[in-house]
Design an enzyme around this catalytic site. Sequence first.
Site, PDB file in Angstrom:
ATOM      1  N   SER A 159       0.830  -1.198   0.000  1.00  9.85           N
ATOM      2  CA  SER A 159       0.000   0.000   0.000  1.00  9.85           C
ATOM      3  C   SER A 159       0.866   1.250   0.000  1.00  9.85           C
ATOM      4  O   SER A 159       0.556   2.236  -0.688  1.00  9.85           O
ATOM      5  CB  SER A 159      -0.921   0.002   1.229  1.00  9.85           C
ATOM      6  OG  SER A 159      -1.636   1.215   1.319  1.00  9.85           O
ATOM      7  N   TRP A 171       2.302   1.678  -3.399  1.00 10.55           N
ATOM      8  CA  TRP A 171       1.249   2.126  -4.324  1.00 10.55           C
ATOM      9  C   TRP A 171       1.179   3.644  -4.364  1.00 10.55           C
ATOM     10  O   TRP A 171       0.915   4.234  -5.421  1.00 10.55           O
ATOM     11  CB  TRP A 171      -0.102   1.544  -3.885  1.00 10.55           C
ATOM     12  CG  TRP A 171      -1.241   1.940  -4.769  1.00 10.55           C
ATOM     13  CD1 TRP A 171      -1.670   1.322  -5.914  1.00 10.55           C
ATOM     14  CD2 TRP A 171      -2.125   3.055  -4.589  1.00 10.55           C
ATOM     15  NE1 TRP A 171      -2.741   1.982  -6.448  1.00 10.55           N
ATOM     16  CE2 TRP A 171      -3.045   3.051  -5.660  1.00 10.55           C
ATOM     17  CE3 TRP A 171      -2.218   4.061  -3.619  1.00 10.55           C
ATOM     18  CZ2 TRP A 171      -4.051   4.014  -5.780  1.00 10.55           C
ATOM     19  CZ3 TRP A 171      -3.213   5.026  -3.746  1.00 10.55           C
ATOM     20  CH2 TRP A 171      -4.115   4.980  -4.813  1.00 10.55           C
ATOM     21  N   HIS A 172       1.445   4.279  -3.227  1.00  8.36           N
ATOM     22  CA  HIS A 172       1.389   5.737  -3.175  1.00  8.36           C
ATOM     23  C   HIS A 172       2.611   6.384  -3.809  1.00  8.36           C
ATOM     24  O   HIS A 172       2.554   7.555  -4.193  1.00  8.36           O
ATOM     25  CB  HIS A 172       1.239   6.215  -1.722  1.00  8.36           C
ATOM     26  CG  HIS A 172      -0.124   5.990  -1.157  1.00  8.36           C
ATOM     27  ND1 HIS A 172      -0.501   4.816  -0.555  1.00  8.36           N
ATOM     28  CD2 HIS A 172      -1.216   6.803  -1.117  1.00  8.36           C
ATOM     29  CE1 HIS A 172      -1.763   4.904  -0.155  1.00  8.36           C
ATOM     30  NE2 HIS A 172      -2.216   6.101  -0.485  1.00  8.36           N
ATOM     31  N   GLY A 173       3.718   5.675  -3.908  1.00 11.49           N
ATOM     32  CA  GLY A 173       4.900   6.247  -4.537  1.00 11.49           C
ATOM     33  C   GLY A 173       6.156   5.470  -4.199  1.00 11.49           C
ATOM     34  O   GLY A 173       6.257   4.878  -3.122  1.00 11.49           O
ATOM     35  N   PHE A 186      -1.076  10.404  -6.952  1.00 10.32           N
ATOM     36  CA  PHE A 186      -0.798   8.979  -6.762  1.00 10.32           C
ATOM     37  C   PHE A 186      -1.365   8.151  -7.909  1.00 10.32           C
ATOM     38  O   PHE A 186      -2.398   8.472  -8.447  1.00 10.32           O
ATOM     39  CB  PHE A 186      -1.378   8.504  -5.423  1.00 10.32           C
ATOM     40  CG  PHE A 186      -0.871   9.291  -4.253  1.00 10.32           C
ATOM     41  CD1 PHE A 186       0.487   9.446  -4.050  1.00 10.32           C
ATOM     42  CD2 PHE A 186      -1.752   9.896  -3.371  1.00 10.32           C
ATOM     43  CE1 PHE A 186       0.962  10.171  -2.966  1.00 10.32           C
ATOM     44  CE2 PHE A 186      -1.288  10.623  -2.300  1.00 10.32           C
ATOM     45  CZ  PHE A 186       0.060  10.766  -2.092  1.00 10.32           C
TER      46      PHE A 186
END
Length: 338
Positions: free
Chosen positions: A188, A191-193, A338
């Site tokens: 997770s 996933w944001h960066g 994102f």
Amino acid sequence: MSYTIEVYRGNQPAERNFGIYALYVMFYPQLVAGPIERPQNLLHQFYEKHDFNAERVAAGLKQMMVGFLKKLVVADRLSIYVDTIYSSSATQSGKSLLVATIFFAVQIYCDFSGYSDIAIGAAKVMGFDLMKNFNRPYFSLSISEFWRRWHISLSTWFKDYLYFPLGGSRVANVYRRYFNLLVVFLISGLWHGANWTFVIWGALNGCLLIIESALKVPFTTTIWWKKLLRTIITFSLICLTWVFFRATTANQAITIVGKILQFKGPLYLGNPKDHFLYSVFAIFFLLFIEFIREYFPKRFELFGNKNVMVRYAVYATAVIAILLFGVLDGGQFIYFQF
């Protein structure tokens, strides 16, 4: 991905109409940042007839107005102070960094839940129902409850397509369950960066959930002071993780946490100070409204008040608040990156 996985699993028949499939993939209200809809919830709605319904349109416009209030009056107002403090964190005091971190916690909530309200409301105006994406997460009594209330569509996405396939909580070995939790939150974060700040943010949330599970923290309590204490503790821990989410580097985040724990130096009130006062007022007003909706949902209603005079007074006040106190030249939505 959810469409492909659901079709592969046999939970959803493949869509043969390319136009309907394209509309599902590109449905603009939730295209950029959610809610992330499952094909079972949305595809069938594109086949249904949607007649004009004044009540439905009004409900959608009200939810959009709530979203604009959150974004323009609260989130973008708070961002002025947050950006100032975090961009010069090396020279800021621990008190200023603590306030900026609390402001950011409210900012990211209002920014993203505001977007979700606008998206859900816009879809509702056109006759489509999207899932609820936020449920007053800062009133959570535990970290696990927070993640059931925060970005619900993404949390359930990771649960259905990553946590459960790994074995979830059904595995016999408790350490394997902890491993599954940690993997989900590490991914997770990624996933944001692709930045260590996001990886650490994910790892911290995973570790907090593991500790909570190991300590067997009860999900609910009926004693008011325990509720208050657990809410404050949960919010404080979430704010700690937000430092890594907001900071540009891991070193900056660690330095900020260290300064906050020392809690030294004067509190910067901004320039002009009006921005700071508006921000504090906006936060308290938001907390008051959300507190009423959380604990007294049937006793107090603004946009849906049965008294027409009260209802229209609220509409007018909301519009005036956006025009007078909203930051109309603010930046884009946070989750657009994102």
